[in-house]
Design a protein around this motif. Structure first.
Motif, mmCIF file in Angstrom:
data_model
loop_
_atom_site.group_PDB
_atom_site.id
_atom_site.type_symbol
_atom_site.label_atom_id
_atom_site.label_comp_id
_atom_site.label_asym_id
_atom_site.label_seq_id
_atom_site.Cartn_x
_atom_site.Cartn_y
_atom_site.Cartn_z
ATOM 1 N N GLY A 195 -10.338 -2.043 -4.084
ATOM 2 C CA GLY A 195 -10.684 -0.716 -4.558
ATOM 3 C C GLY A 195 -9.779 0.329 -3.927
ATOM 4 N N PRO A 196 -9.953 1.596 -4.295
ATOM 5 C CA PRO A 196 -9.074 2.671 -3.834
ATOM 6 C C PRO A 196 -9.315 3.110 -2.401
ATOM 7 N N GLN A 212 0.871 -1.183 0.000
ATOM 8 C CA GLN A 212 0.000 0.000 0.000
ATOM 9 C C GLN A 212 0.900 1.222 0.000
ATOM 10 N N GLY A 260 -1.368 6.774 0.639
ATOM 11 C CA GLY A 260 -2.616 7.299 0.095
ATOM 12 C C GLY A 260 -3.264 6.454 -0.976
ATOM 13 N N GLN A 261 -2.748 5.262 -1.197
ATOM 14 C CA GLN A 261 -3.292 4.430 -2.283
ATOM 15 C C GLN A 261 -3.907 3.137 -1.751
ATOM 16 N N HIS A 262 -4.479 2.383 -2.689
ATOM 17 C CA HIS A 262 -5.112 1.124 -2.299
ATOM 18 C C HIS A 262 -4.097 -0.013 -2.288
ATOM 19 N N PHE A 322 -12.257 -0.379 2.590
ATOM 20 C CA PHE A 322 -11.874 -0.911 1.288
ATOM 21 C C PHE A 322 -12.866 -1.966 0.830
#
Lengths: 112, 114
Positions: free
Chosen positions: B106-107, A38, A41-43, B90
């Protein structure tokens, strides 16, 4: 119950240093093993996975992991880290079901 | 192409309000999930749906109610929001019948309850 332990909570390295992040799981049966990353700030993105075959698994961005069944371990390695590897790394396991159990994560900081 | 998408990306609301987060996947997967990531980055599964049927419910307060109108969508509705609900949520999906049950995430939706 299944559980996943990541003993390194925070790792700080200089660029070009080698990396090894520990992951141990507790489950007596057959498992699938994953490492997710990760970035800030991202998935979550999949780095690599093991479900059968060669216990040495190669993933994206030069990462690899080795499944050692006798040690219930799936450690993540990279021979030379880059600043862009700064991220949170999660080990996860499922016992051939939909339920994915995550470790607590390891924060990696790489300094130029 | 977006594989797993969530809306909104950020959600700021006051205690006691009711809010919803939406998730859609265009991967043709059969199973969808909701995870909660707390302030210490710990990820824990909340729910799992397979073909619109609930299959995992991990002792989540009943203020949280997932709804799956079809297998491509899994929404999360939260009633009477509390401060402790602040987290990143998420959504994920996977294909049934694969050997490894790999999940695609997902983001995330960052929920802040004030």
């Amino acid at each position: 119950a299944q559980s996943v332990s990541q003993h390194n909570h925070h790792v700080i390295l200089s660029e070009a240093a080698s990396l090894e992040l520990g992951c141990n799981y507790s489950y007596g049966g057959t498992v699938n093993l994953f490492w997710y990353v990760q970035y800030p700030g991202q998935h979550l993105q999949l780095l690599l996975k093991y479900f059968s075959g060669d216990p040495l698994v190669k993933g994206i961005k030069g990462f690899e992991a080795e499944f050692i069944k006798s040690k219930f371990s799936f450690n993540l390695r990279k021979p030379s880290v880059q600043w862009s590897d700064t991220a949170e790394y999660f080990c996860a396991v499922n016992a051939h079901t939909d339920k994915l159990i995550f470790g607590t994560g390891t924060r990696l900081q790489v300094f130029p | 192409d977006t594989a797993v998408s969530q809306t909104p990306k950020y959600l700021v609301t006051q205690m006691g309000n009711d809010k919803s987060i939406k998730c859609e996947q265009n991967l043709g997967h059969d199973t969808m999930y909701w995870y909660k990531q707390d302030s210490k980055k710990f990820l824990k599964i909340m729910f799992s749906y397979n073909n619109k049927e609930l299959i995992i419910n991990e002792t989540v307060p009943n203020r949280f109610s997932p709804k799956s109108p079809d297998k491509a969508h899994l929404n999360l509705h939260i009633n009477s929001l509390e401060l402790g609900d602040s987290a990143v949520y998420f959504c994920a999906s996977s294909r049934q019948g694969t050997l490894d049950y790999e999940q695609y995430f997902g983001p995330g939706t960052r929920l802040t309850v004030t």
